[in-house]
Write a protein that holds these residues in place. Structure first.
Motif, PDB file in Angstrom:
ATOM      1  N   GLN A 135      42.124  27.921  39.659  1.00 34.33           N
ATOM      2  CA  GLN A 135      42.653  26.705  39.032  1.00 34.33           C
ATOM      3  C   GLN A 135      41.623  26.074  38.095  1.00 34.33           C
ATOM      4  O   GLN A 135      41.945  25.675  36.975  1.00 34.33           O
ATOM      5  N   LYS A 136      40.378  26.009  38.538  1.00 38.21           N
ATOM      6  CA  LYS A 136      39.338  25.387  37.711  1.00 38.21           C
ATOM      7  C   LYS A 136      38.995  26.279  36.517  1.00 38.21           C
ATOM      8  O   LYS A 136      38.770  25.779  35.403  1.00 38.21           O
ATOM      9  N   TYR A 137      38.943  27.588  36.725  1.00 42.21           N
ATOM     10  CA  TYR A 137      38.707  28.505  35.602  1.00 42.21           C
ATOM     11  C   TYR A 137      39.815  28.376  34.558  1.00 42.21           C
ATOM     12  O   TYR A 137      39.549  28.394  33.347  1.00 42.21           O
ATOM     13  N   GLN A 138      41.043  28.251  35.006  1.00 45.01           N
ATOM     14  CA  GLN A 138      42.155  28.112  34.055  1.00 45.01           C
ATOM     15  C   GLN A 138      42.084  26.789  33.303  1.00 45.01           C
ATOM     16  O   GLN A 138      42.452  26.719  32.131  1.00 45.01           O
ATOM     17  N   GLN A 139      41.605  25.747  33.979  1.00 46.01           N
ATOM     18  CA  GLN A 139      41.403  24.471  33.286  1.00 46.01           C
ATOM     19  C   GLN A 139      40.385  24.628  32.161  1.00 46.01           C
ATOM     20  O   GLN A 139      40.524  24.019  31.098  1.00 46.01           O
ATOM     21  N   VAL A 140      39.337  25.421  32.422  1.00 45.97           N
ATOM     22  CA  VAL A 140      38.326  25.670  31.390  1.00 45.97           C
ATOM     23  C   VAL A 140      38.985  26.242  30.141  1.00 45.97           C
ATOM     24  O   VAL A 140      38.707  25.809  29.009  1.00 45.97           O
ATOM     25  N   LEU A 141      39.865  27.210  30.327  1.00 50.44           N
ATOM     26  CA  LEU A 141      40.483  27.910  29.196  1.00 50.44           C
ATOM     27  C   LEU A 141      41.392  27.009  28.378  1.00 50.44           C
ATOM     28  O   LEU A 141      41.679  27.315  27.219  1.00 50.44           O
ATOM     29  N   THR A 142      41.834  25.878  28.942  1.00 48.11           N
ATOM     30  CA  THR A 142      42.675  24.952  28.165  1.00 48.11           C
ATOM     31  C   THR A 142      41.883  24.278  27.053  1.00 48.11           C
ATOM     32  O   THR A 142      42.471  23.715  26.126  1.00 48.11           O
TER      33      THR A 142
ATOM     34  N   ARG B 156      33.596  32.599  28.686  1.00 52.30           N
ATOM     35  CA  ARG B 156      33.276  33.922  29.231  1.00 52.30           C
ATOM     36  C   ARG B 156      33.160  33.862  30.752  1.00 52.30           C
ATOM     37  O   ARG B 156      33.680  34.727  31.465  1.00 52.30           O
ATOM     38  N   MET B 157      32.509  32.826  31.248  1.00 52.05           N
ATOM     39  CA  MET B 157      32.329  32.651  32.689  1.00 52.05           C
ATOM     40  C   MET B 157      33.682  32.512  33.392  1.00 52.05           C
ATOM     41  O   MET B 157      33.902  33.096  34.468  1.00 52.05           O
ATOM     42  N   ALA B 158      34.595  31.757  32.798  1.00 55.28           N
ATOM     43  CA  ALA B 158      35.918  31.554  33.398  1.00 55.28           C
ATOM     44  C   ALA B 158      36.718  32.857  33.429  1.00 55.28           C
ATOM     45  O   ALA B 158      37.326  33.205  34.454  1.00 55.28           O
ATOM     46  N   ARG B 159      36.707  33.598  32.324  1.00 53.25           N
ATOM     47  CA  ARG B 159      37.469  34.849  32.278  1.00 53.25           C
ATOM     48  C   ARG B 159      36.891  35.882  33.243  1.00 53.25           C
ATOM     49  O   ARG B 159      37.639  36.597  33.929  1.00 53.25           O
ATOM     50  N   GLN B 160      35.573  35.968  33.306  1.00 55.71           N
ATOM     51  CA  GLN B 160      34.949  36.906  34.243  1.00 55.71           C
ATOM     52  C   GLN B 160      35.262  36.510  35.682  1.00 55.71           C
ATOM     53  O   GLN B 160      35.499  37.370  36.535  1.00 55.71           O
ATOM     54  N   GLY B 161      35.275  35.204  35.972  1.00 57.10           N
ATOM     55  CA  GLY B 161      35.573  34.740  37.323  1.00 57.10           C
ATOM     56  C   GLY B 161      36.988  35.071  37.739  1.00 57.10           C
ATOM     57  O   GLY B 161      37.232  35.543  38.864  1.00 57.10           O
ATOM     58  N   ILE B 162      37.939  34.830  36.843  1.00 53.17           N
ATOM     59  CA  ILE B 162      39.336  35.164  37.136  1.00 53.17           C
ATOM     60  C   ILE B 162      39.486  36.656  37.392  1.00 53.17           C
ATOM     61  O   ILE B 162      40.166  37.092  38.336  1.00 53.17           O
ATOM     62  N   ARG B 163      38.817  37.472  36.549  1.00 52.59           N
ATOM     63  CA  ARG B 163      38.892  38.929  36.730  1.00 52.59           C
ATOM     64  C   ARG B 163      38.321  39.356  38.072  1.00 52.59           C
ATOM     65  O   ARG B 163      38.919  40.166  38.786  1.00 52.59           O
ATOM     66  N   ARG B 164      37.173  38.799  38.442  1.00 52.28           N
ATOM     67  CA  ARG B 164      36.549  39.164  39.716  1.00 52.28           C
ATOM     68  C   ARG B 164      37.454  38.821  40.900  1.00 52.28           C
ATOM     69  O   ARG B 164      37.630  39.617  41.824  1.00 52.28           O
TER      70      ARG B 164
END
Length: 497
Positions: free
Chosen positions: A461-468, A481-489
């Motif tokens: 949820q927090k990673y997706q907020q970053v991408l907004t 980059r950190m958010a996308r890598q976190g979601i992938r992991r």
């Protein structure tokens, strides 16, 4: 206030290059510390007086005005401040204010005094007001006024221009500013080096020599600047042909500074600020060094100068704390990797995956120093002492920069074994942050914290907020980059389960 007093006040505040003219909504309190840090320097006290007068600190303003006029009796801005001071006095001293206005008018008829006042205004615009329009106006004024001055230069003028160009180089070059062409960036550096050359060729003052080498060391800390100098300046010789521009790096600049201090042991000017830059230079050199013994030596030297900066009681310990915490974490990383090599590699793979090979010792040292990862509490007394010192410095830094180095701050607390709820309290709320960049950075770090605590849905949820906050133009920022890598992991881990 009667009409004559209002007329006097209007003159002081609205003459062409008055420092009292500020953009609508400009917060004078915001610049107070920046200006007061230069108070009682040869070029700073008239600016300090301007701010103090606007804040109603009349007694301190008078001290600054008196010192400014003692240094330069022909300072237009100091006389302007004197006039404002008399009008702000209780009761207003209009006769004295008129005398100050008349003295200003006389000085503005003199080319040298008028030119100095204009250059001081340009420096104020670039260094204090800092809007895009103010910076553009300042650069144009400097360029026009100093274009033909190199044969018989006024040292103070070129000193202020060099300080502006140092900041301009940082803004134009550091972090690979996408809006600036390589040729433009190279021209900014060329201007900076040319001003440095003017100063070195026309002054025997160790104060100015230190200032020159300090500016160059600061500018060349960035690899982009360093590469631009090496690639673009072969045909230009520097310092009476002793050095070619492309041979100069930040370490050479530091050596020149230390030589000057050794030859002039009583020289105190800018020692604190210079010590901080010297610490950064040694730290950068350490980062590039694979040899463990040499790296430790460089880090110890860096820490010595970083702590000198903090011991000086600088009014803004924030940046000294940043450098010292960086150095301490590098020291800790070296010790940790040697004592716990498998744990260090495991932490690296957790973030980057098995496919990412660890290229060198320095890769792992850098990772352990900067990245946000999950590790066990480090109870080794020697390493723990380094972490506790780093924590202290990061606490100082966080007072002024709520989100900067937040990941490092949280990692240190994890390594020291703080309870989860106490670590989580470190994260500021979104309402406390002023910019979307700060909000995105905080959320990315918070998402990573949730991830390493296996709170996967909250992390996503927090990673997706970053991408907004991704506008398409700012996609290069680390937190995306950190958010996308976190979601992938997380998705990969959930799929395995």
């Amino acid at each position: 206030m009667n009409q004559d007093t209002m007329s006097l006040d209007d003159y002081f505040r609205n003459w062409k290059f008055s420092l009292f003219k500020t953009p609508r909504g400009f917060d004078v309190m915001h610049i107070r510390r920046t200006v007061l840090e230069e108070k009682y320097s040869a070029h700073g006290n008239y600016r300090a007086a301007t701010v103090l007068l606007q804040n109603g600190d009349l007694d301190e303003a008078w001290n600054c005005i008196s010192d400014a006029l003692e240094i330069d009796p022909n300072s237009v801005h100091a006389w302007c401040n004197k006039g404002v001071y008399y009008l702000k006095s209780s009761p207003p001293q209009e006769s004295e204010a008129r005398e100050a206005r008349e003295r200003m008018k006389e000085l503005l008829q003199q080319d040298e005094a008028k030119k100095t006042a204009t250059i001081e205004y340009a420096y104020w615009q670039y260094n204090i007001i800092r809007t895009a329009e103010a910076k553009e106006e300042a650069l144009k004024l400097f360029k026009r006024l100093l274009f033909n001055e190199s044969t018989e230069p006024v040292i103070k003028h070129h000193y202020l221009y060099m300080k502006v160009l140092t900041k301009h180089a940082k803004r134009s070059i550091w972090n690979g500013n996408a809006n600036m062409t390589t040729e433009f960036q190279r021209s900014v550096l060329r201007n900076l080096f040319e001003e440095a050359l003017v100063l070195l060729q026309h002054t025997n003052s160790p104060d100015y020599e230190v200032a020159v080498w300090h500016s160059l060391a600061f500018a060349l800390l960035d690899k982009n600047s360093f590469e631009l100098v090496r690639e673009g300046f072969d045909e230009v010789k520097f310092l009476k042909q002793k050095y070619k521009l492309h041979t100069i790096d930040s370490m050479l600049c530091v050596k020149k500074i230390l030589e000057i201090y050794e030859q002039n042991p009583s020289l105190m000017i800018s020692r604190a600020e210079v010590s901080n830059t010297i610490a950064k230079v040694y730290l950068e050199k350490a980062r590039e060094t694979e040899n463990s013994t040499e790296r430790r030596r460089l880090l110890r030297t860096a820490l010595k100068y970083g702590e000198k900066y903090l011991e000086a009681g600088n009014k803004s310990p924030c940046f000294g704390s940043q450098v010292s915490s960086d150095i301490l974490m590098q020291m800790w990383a070296m010790k940790y990797r040697r004592a716990e090599p498998e744990k260090a590699r495991s932490a690296y793979r957790e973030v980057f995956g098995d496919q990412d090979r660890i290229q060198s010792k320095s890769t792992l040292w850098q990772f352990l120093s900067y990245e946000f990862y999950s590790v066990e509490v480090d109870n080794d007394p020697g390493r723990k002492a380094l972490l506790e010192k780093a924590e202290h410095h990061l606490e100082n830094y966080k007072k002024e920069k709520k989100c900067k180095f937040l990941s490092k701050f949280v990692t240190v607390k994890l390594l020291l074994g703080y309870p989860t709820e106490e670590i989580e309290a470190v994260f500021p709320s979104l309402d406390e942050l002023e910019t979307n960049e700060e909000r995105a950075a905080m959320l990315a770090n918070y998402g990573r914290f949730c991830e390493i605590n296996n709170r996967h849905q909250e992390a996503i949820q927090k990673y997706q907020q970053v991408l907004t906050f991704d506008t398409g133009e700012n996609i290069y920022h680390w937190y995306f980059r950190m958010a996308r890598q976190g979601i992938r992991r997380i998705e990969e881990q959930l799929n395995k389960e």
